[in-house]
Design a protein around this motif. Sequence first.
Motif, short mmCIF file in Angstrom:
data_model
loop_
_atom_site.label_atom_id
_atom_site.label_comp_id
_atom_site.label_asym_id
_atom_site.label_seq_id
_atom_site.Cartn_x
_atom_site.Cartn_y
_atom_site.Cartn_z
N SER A 158 -7.61 -35.08 -44.76
CA SER A 158 -6.28 -34.75 -44.86
C SER A 158 -5.73 -34.78 -43.36
CB SER A 158 -5.69 -33.64 -45.62
OG SER A 158 -6.00 -32.48 -45.04
N VAL A 159 -6.35 -34.00 -42.71
CA VAL A 159 -5.77 -33.96 -41.35
C VAL A 159 -6.09 -35.33 -40.44
CG1 VAL A 159 -6.71 -33.25 -38.85
CG2 VAL A 159 -6.76 -31.65 -40.70
N LYS A 160 -7.03 -36.21 -40.55
CA LYS A 160 -7.20 -37.47 -40.26
C LYS A 160 -6.21 -38.28 -40.70
CE LYS A 160 -11.46 -39.04 -39.47
NZ LYS A 160 -12.92 -38.99 -39.63
N ALA A 161 -5.71 -38.40 -42.13
CA ALA A 161 -4.84 -38.98 -42.78
C ALA A 161 -3.44 -38.79 -42.10
CB ALA A 161 -4.66 -38.88 -44.24
N ARG A 162 -3.14 -37.53 -41.96
CA ARG A 162 -1.78 -37.14 -41.32
C ARG A 162 -1.82 -37.56 -39.98
NH1 ARG A 162 -0.31 -30.87 -43.53
NH2 ARG A 162 -0.40 -31.30 -45.78
N ILE A 163 -2.61 -37.39 -39.03
CA ILE A 163 -2.50 -37.85 -37.69
C ILE A 163 -2.28 -39.49 -37.63
CG2 ILE A 163 -4.13 -38.32 -35.65
CD1 ILE A 163 -5.40 -35.66 -36.16
N HIS A 164 -3.08 -40.26 -38.76
CA HIS A 164 -2.97 -41.64 -38.83
C HIS A 164 -1.40 -41.92 -39.22
CE1 HIS A 164 -3.85 -46.00 -39.61
NE2 HIS A 164 -3.09 -45.83 -40.59
N ARG A 165 -0.99 -41.33 -40.07
CA ARG A 165 0.26 -41.60 -40.42
C ARG A 165 1.56 -41.25 -39.25
NH1 ARG A 165 -1.38 -39.00 -45.82
NH2 ARG A 165 -2.31 -40.94 -47.05
N ALA A 166 1.24 -40.19 -38.83
CA ALA A 166 1.96 -39.61 -37.75
C ALA A 166 2.27 -40.60 -36.66
CB ALA A 166 1.85 -38.20 -37.36
N ARG A 167 1.09 -41.15 -36.29
CA ARG A 167 1.17 -42.08 -35.06
C ARG A 167 1.90 -43.43 -35.67
NH1 ARG A 167 -5.10 -40.86 -33.06
NH2 ARG A 167 -4.30 -38.96 -31.69
N ILE A 168 1.67 -43.75 -36.69
CA ILE A 168 2.29 -44.96 -37.18
C ILE A 168 3.94 -44.67 -37.14
CG2 ILE A 168 3.00 -46.34 -39.32
CD1 ILE A 168 -0.18 -46.05 -40.04
N MET A 169 4.40 -43.75 -37.83
CA MET A 169 5.63 -43.21 -37.63
C MET A 169 6.20 -43.17 -36.20
SD MET A 169 5.75 -40.09 -40.07
CE MET A 169 6.53 -40.42 -42.09
N ILE A 170 5.45 -42.55 -35.42
CA ILE A 170 5.80 -42.52 -34.01
C ILE A 170 6.14 -44.08 -33.54
CG2 ILE A 170 5.14 -41.85 -31.52
CD1 ILE A 170 3.96 -39.47 -32.88
N ARG A 171 5.10 -44.79 -33.78
CA ARG A 171 4.95 -46.20 -33.05
C ARG A 171 6.22 -46.98 -33.65
NH1 ARG A 171 3.76 -51.42 -33.99
NH2 ARG A 171 2.26 -52.46 -32.21
N GLU A 172 6.64 -46.71 -35.06
CA GLU A 172 7.75 -47.55 -35.49
C GLU A 172 9.09 -47.01 -34.77
OE1 GLU A 172 7.14 -46.81 -39.90
OE2 GLU A 172 5.63 -48.26 -39.87
N TYR A 173 9.02 -45.52 -34.67
CA TYR A 173 10.22 -44.98 -33.90
C TYR A 173 10.41 -45.81 -32.60
CZ TYR A 173 13.41 -41.53 -32.09
OH TYR A 173 14.45 -40.81 -31.62
N LEU A 174 9.19 -45.86 -32.05
CA LEU A 174 9.33 -46.25 -30.63
C LEU A 174 9.79 -47.69 -30.22
CD1 LEU A 174 6.35 -44.40 -28.86
CD2 LEU A 174 9.03 -44.01 -28.54
N ILE A 175 9.59 -48.60 -31.34
CA ILE A 175 9.71 -49.96 -31.25
C ILE A 175 10.94 -50.37 -31.81
CG2 ILE A 175 7.27 -50.54 -31.02
CD1 ILE A 175 6.92 -51.41 -33.74
N ARG A 176 11.30 -49.63 -32.60
CA ARG A 176 12.90 -50.29 -33.13
C ARG A 176 13.84 -50.07 -32.33
NH1 ARG A 176 13.84 -45.02 -37.18
NH2 ARG A 176 14.42 -43.71 -35.34
N ASP A 177 14.88 -50.97 -32.53
CA ASP A 177 16.00 -50.91 -31.25
C ASP A 177 17.15 -50.04 -31.97
OD1 ASP A 177 15.72 -53.92 -29.49
OD2 ASP A 177 15.20 -51.77 -29.02
#
Length: 177
Positions: A158-177
């Motif tokens: 669950s820790v690894k899954a949360r880290i993975h999902r959080a990084r995806i969310m951060i990436r999406e936040y950063l690349i959207r305009d």
Amino acid sequence: MTALAGARRCDPLLIEAARSGDADALVALIAIAQPDIRRYAARNCRAADIDDAVQETLLLLYRRVGTLRAVTSFSAWLFAVARRACLRLLRRAAGGAEAPADDAEARLAHRAPEDIRIDLSRAIQSLPDHYREVILLRDIEELSIDDIVGVLGLTRESVKARIHRARIMIREYLIRD
């Protein structure tokens, strides 16, 4: 034995010495990691690309080990480098040339570091609490997965899954305009 098991067995002092510029430590680290990278490439790359993927991964290890932020993230970093090398070679074979970088990633690459830090901070703040907590512990406090498990009382998965999902969310936040 799993992929990059030898990289996980690497002595943290050896990794730290290589990060600090010790040439002998870097040579030893490459020698230890090479068989595991080859096994990973054999499982995940086309047969014609195995040697190229191993060579690209080892070259990046040689050039960039000094930029590694945490010794504990060495095997994950090396695994990601090998995976990207396999994917890049597959795209090159499919399209005849290496695929161009994503426009959003290219825009990020040309931004001032201060702007990226501000946006990264905002991205982390926008995460739900349970994702923000694991990202802060892993990437800011640089705790290992096992340490996070102990702090939060969760399973490793669950820790690894949360880290993975959080990084995806951060990436999406950063690349959207």
